[in-house]
Design an enzyme around this catalytic site. Structure first.
Site, PDB file in Angstrom:
ATOM      1  N   HIS A 246      -0.693   0.434 -10.038  1.00  0.00           N
ATOM      2  CA  HIS A 246      -1.424  -0.460  -9.115  1.00  0.00           C
ATOM      3  C   HIS A 246      -2.111  -1.602  -9.885  1.00  0.00           C
ATOM      4  CE1 HIS A 246      -3.573  -0.734  -4.965  1.00  0.00           C
ATOM      5  NE2 HIS A 246      -3.309  -1.927  -5.467  1.00  0.00           N
TER       6      HIS A 246
ATOM      7  N   GLU B 115      -2.519   7.836  -4.604  1.00  0.00           N
ATOM      8  CA  GLU B 115      -2.756   7.355  -5.966  1.00  0.00           C
ATOM      9  C   GLU B 115      -4.219   7.606  -6.360  1.00  0.00           C
ATOM     10  OE1 GLU B 115      -1.591   3.231  -5.021  1.00  0.00           O
ATOM     11  OE2 GLU B 115      -3.641   2.639  -5.513  1.00  0.00           O
TER      12      GLU B 115
ATOM     13  N   ARG C  17       0.861  -1.180   0.000  1.00  0.00           N
ATOM     14  CA  ARG C  17       0.000   0.000   0.000  1.00  0.00           C
ATOM     15  C   ARG C  17       0.898   1.231   0.000  1.00  0.00           C
ATOM     16  NH1 ARG C  17      -3.819  -2.428  -1.412  1.00  0.00           N
ATOM     17  NH2 ARG C  17      -5.769  -2.811  -0.322  1.00  0.00           N
TER      18      ARG C  17
HETATM   19  O1  A2R Z   1       3.494  -9.199  11.727  1.00  0.00           O
HETATM   20  P1  A2R Z   1       2.786 -10.485  11.487  1.00  0.00           P
HETATM   21  O2  A2R Z   1       3.443 -11.635  12.214  1.00  0.00           O
HETATM   22  O3  A2R Z   1       1.293 -10.368  11.706  1.00  0.00           O
HETATM   23  O4  A2R Z   1       3.019 -10.844   9.928  1.00  0.00           O
HETATM   24  C1  A2R Z   1       2.268 -10.234   8.890  1.00  0.00           C
HETATM   25  C2  A2R Z   1       2.960  -8.979   8.359  1.00  0.00           C
HETATM   26  N1  A2R Z   1       2.611  -7.771   9.130  1.00  0.00           N
HETATM   27  C3  A2R Z   1       3.528  -6.963   9.692  1.00  0.00           C
HETATM   28  N2  A2R Z   1       4.860  -6.995   9.708  1.00  0.00           N
HETATM   29  C4  A2R Z   1       5.517  -6.028  10.412  1.00  0.00           C
HETATM   30  N3  A2R Z   1       4.878  -5.029  11.055  1.00  0.00           N
HETATM   31  C5  A2R Z   1       3.535  -4.948  11.061  1.00  0.00           C
HETATM   32  N4  A2R Z   1       2.911  -3.970  11.723  1.00  0.00           N
HETATM   33  C6  A2R Z   1       2.795  -5.950  10.357  1.00  0.00           C
HETATM   34  N5  A2R Z   1       1.470  -6.194  10.159  1.00  0.00           N
HETATM   35  C7  A2R Z   1       1.385  -7.302   9.411  1.00  0.00           C
HETATM   36  O5  A2R Z   1       2.449  -8.854   7.016  1.00  0.00           O
HETATM   37  C8  A2R Z   1       2.292 -11.123   7.663  1.00  0.00           C
HETATM   38  O6  A2R Z   1       3.573 -11.702   7.498  1.00  0.00           O
HETATM   39  C9  A2R Z   1       2.045 -10.138   6.522  1.00  0.00           C
HETATM   40  C10 A2R Z   1       0.599 -10.061   6.086  1.00  0.00           C
HETATM   41  O7  A2R Z   1       0.218 -11.293   5.567  1.00  0.00           O
HETATM   42  P2  A2R Z   1      -1.310 -11.650   5.210  1.00  0.00           P
HETATM   43  O8  A2R Z   1      -2.202 -11.167   6.288  1.00  0.00           O
HETATM   44  O9  A2R Z   1      -1.349 -13.095   4.830  1.00  0.00           O
HETATM   45  O10 A2R Z   1      -1.643 -10.728   3.966  1.00  0.00           O
HETATM   46  P3  A2R Z   1      -1.402 -11.011   2.409  1.00  0.00           P
HETATM   47  O11 A2R Z   1      -2.523 -11.796   1.850  1.00  0.00           O
HETATM   48  O12 A2R Z   1      -0.029 -11.521   2.202  1.00  0.00           O
HETATM   49  O13 A2R Z   1      -1.537  -9.535   1.858  1.00  0.00           O
HETATM   50  C11 A2R Z   1      -0.693  -8.488   2.341  1.00  0.00           C
HETATM   51  C12 A2R Z   1      -1.102  -7.136   1.808  1.00  0.00           C
HETATM   52  C13 A2R Z   1      -2.586  -6.835   1.756  1.00  0.00           C
HETATM   53  O14 A2R Z   1      -3.072  -6.432   2.997  1.00  0.00           O
HETATM   54  C14 A2R Z   1      -2.667  -5.728   0.733  1.00  0.00           C
HETATM   55  O15 A2R Z   1      -2.587  -4.476   1.339  1.00  0.00           O
HETATM   56  C15 A2R Z   1      -1.425  -5.919  -0.096  1.00  0.00           C
HETATM   57  O16 A2R Z   1      -0.741  -7.026   0.477  1.00  0.00           O
HETATM   58  O17 A2R Z   1      -1.765  -6.190  -1.417  1.00  0.00           O
END
Ligand code: A2R
Length: 322
Positions: free
Chosen positions: A280, A262, A233
Site C-alpha cells: 500500500h 491489510e 481498496r
Molecule cells: O461511477 P461514477 O460515475 O461516480 O465514477 C466514479 C467511479 N465510481 C464507480 N464506478 C463504478 N461503480 C461504482 N459503484 C463507482 N463508484 C465510483 O470511480 C469515478 O470515475 C471514480 C472515482 O473518482 P474520484 O471520486 O475522482 O476519486 P479518485 O480521486 O480518482 O480516487 C479514487 C479512489 C479513492 O477513493 C481511494 O480509495 C483510491 O482511489 O486510492
C-alpha cells in the site's frame, strides 16, 4: 488538553509527526490507538470537535452518537470509505479528505505495477540476485503491446493513469456509472468491459457500492491472458476469488497495492509467482506525503481558525454553502 480556548481534536490513528506536532501546537490534541479509543471517547467525547481518520477504524453512527459536539472529520488520504459521510452530513458534521495532491504518484504507481506484473520485473530481479542468469536467459514474458487496458473508475486518479497509458499507444476503455469527459470508450457494464480488455486497473472508491465488485465473474470475463491491478481498496476485490483465479489460470497475473485485511496478506497469495505485491505505497513518497500533510492541516486549521475548509467531500458540499 483542558484549555477551553482550544478545540479538542481526537485522532483515531497515528498521524505523521509534523502533522501531530502542528495539531498539538494549535488544538487540544489527543492521539488514540485502537486500544485506547473507547476510554478516550468516554473521557473526552463531550468536548471533541474535530476527528482525524486515516481509514483504519470505522466512523459510523455509533461513534458519532458518542461525540455530540463534533463539527469536522478530517480524513488523511483521498479515500474516506471508513467514514459514514452521509450520517456525518445529516448531523451537520463536515468531512474533508486530501484529493488531487496524490493523483500523480498513485497514477505513476499504477502504471509501474501494471508493467511490473506484465513484464514480471520483480521475478526478473529475484532471478538475477539468485545467480540464475549465468545458467540461462530469463524467460520471455507477456507484453502491453497486444493489450487493451480497462480502467474501473475514471475519476481524478483514473484520468491520470489513462493519460500515462495513452503515451504507450495502447487502446484504453473504462467503466464507471456515469461517462466521464474523456476520449476513451465507456462501458456502462463492468462485465462487458472485462470481456473487451486484457488488463484491468481498479481505481474506484471503497465502500458498500464497490464491495467485491471485482470477483469471479470479472476474472472469467477477462480470461487466461487477463491481468488485474488494484490500487484502489482491498474491499473492492474478492480476494479469495482472485487467489483461485490466479491458481487455476483463469487469469494470468495480478498486481496489488491493497488487500482485504491489510497489512495481513494471505500466505497463499504471498507464495504465488504470478502476483506482484506492494505494501500500500500508492501515495507513499516524501513529495506527495508533504502535500497531503499540508492539505490535511489546511482543512483542520482553516476550520479551527477561520471556520472554512479547503476540500470537503461531495456528501458535505451543502454544509459549506450555508
Ligand atoms: O461511477 P461514477 O460515475 O461516480 O465514477 C466514479 C467511479 N465510481 C464507480 N464506478 C463504478 N461503480 C461504482 N459503484 C463507482 N463508484 C465510483 O470511480 C469515478 O470515475 C471514480 C472515482 O473518482 P474520484 O471520486 O475522482 O476519486 P479518485 O480521486 O480518482 O480516487 C479514487 C479512489 C479513492 O477513493 C481511494 O480509495 C483510491 O482511489 O486510492
Amino acid at each position: 488538553m483542558n484549555d477551553p480556548q482550544r478545540k479538542t481534536f481526537l485522532s483515531l490513528d497515528p498521524l505523521p509527526d509534523m502533522v501531530a506536532a502542528e495539531a498539538r501546537a494549535r488544538t487540544a490534541f489527543i492521539q488514540a490507538t485502537p486500544q485506547t479509543l473507547d476510554a478516550l471517547v468516554a473521557e473526552h467525547g463531550d468536548s471533541v470537535e474535530i476527528l482525524a481518520s486515516r481509514g483504519k477504524q470505522a466512523v459510523g453512527r455509533g461513534l458519532l452518537d458518542r461525540l455530540p459536539r463534533l463539527k469536522l472529520i478530517a480524513a488523511y488520504g483521498v479515500g474516506y470509505d471508513k467514514v459514514d459521510a452521509v450520517a456525518a452530513a445529516e448531523r451537520g458534521v463536515l468531512v474533508t479528505n486530501t484529493p488531487d495532491v496524490l493523483s500523480d504518484d498513485v497514477a505513476d504507481l499504477a502504471v509501474a505495477l501494471l508493467l511490473a506484473t506484465v513484464r514480471r520485473l520483480p521475478q526478473a530481479d529475484r532471478f538475477v540476485r539468485a545467480g540464475e542468469w549465468a545458467k540461462c536467459a530469463y524467460p520471455l514474458t507477456s507484453t502491453l503491446r497486444d493489450r487493451t487496458v480497462g480502467l474501473v473508475g475514471m475519476g481524478r486518479i483514473g484520468q491520470e493513469i489513462a493519460a500515462r497509458l495513452a503515451a504507450f499507444r495502447i487502446p484504453i476503455a473504462y467503466h464507471s456509472r456515469t461517462p466521464a469527459s474523456v476520449p476513451y470508450r465507456h462501458f456502462p457494464d463492468l462485465l462487458d468491459l472485462a470481456r473487451h480488455v486484457d488488463a484491468l486497473i481498479v481505481i474506484v472508491p471503497g465502500g458498500k457500492a464497490t464491495e467485491r465488485m471485482i470477483g469471479a465473474p470479472v476474472f472469467e470475463a477477462l480470461g487466461p491472458k487477463g491481468i488485474v491491478v488494484n490500487v484502489a481498496r482491498g474491499s473492492v476485490m474478492d480476494q479469495d476469488a482472485l487467489i483461485a483465479a490466479l491458481r487455476d489460470g483463469t487469469i494470468e497475473a495480478a498486481g496489488l497495492d491493497v488487500y482485504e485485511g491489510e497489512p495481513m496478506v494471505p500466505a497463499e497469495l504471498a507464495a504465488m509467482d504470478n502476483a506482484v505485491l506492494l505494501p500500500h505505497v500508492g501515495s507513499g513518497t516524501h513529495f506527495t506525503r508533504d502535500a497531503m500533510n499540508r492539505l490535511f492541516l489546511d482543512n483542520v486549521l482553516g476550520w479551527v481558525e477561520e471556520g472554512r475548509v479547503v476540500t470537503p467531500v461531495r456528501e458535505c458540499l451543502a454544509l459549506t454553502s450555508r
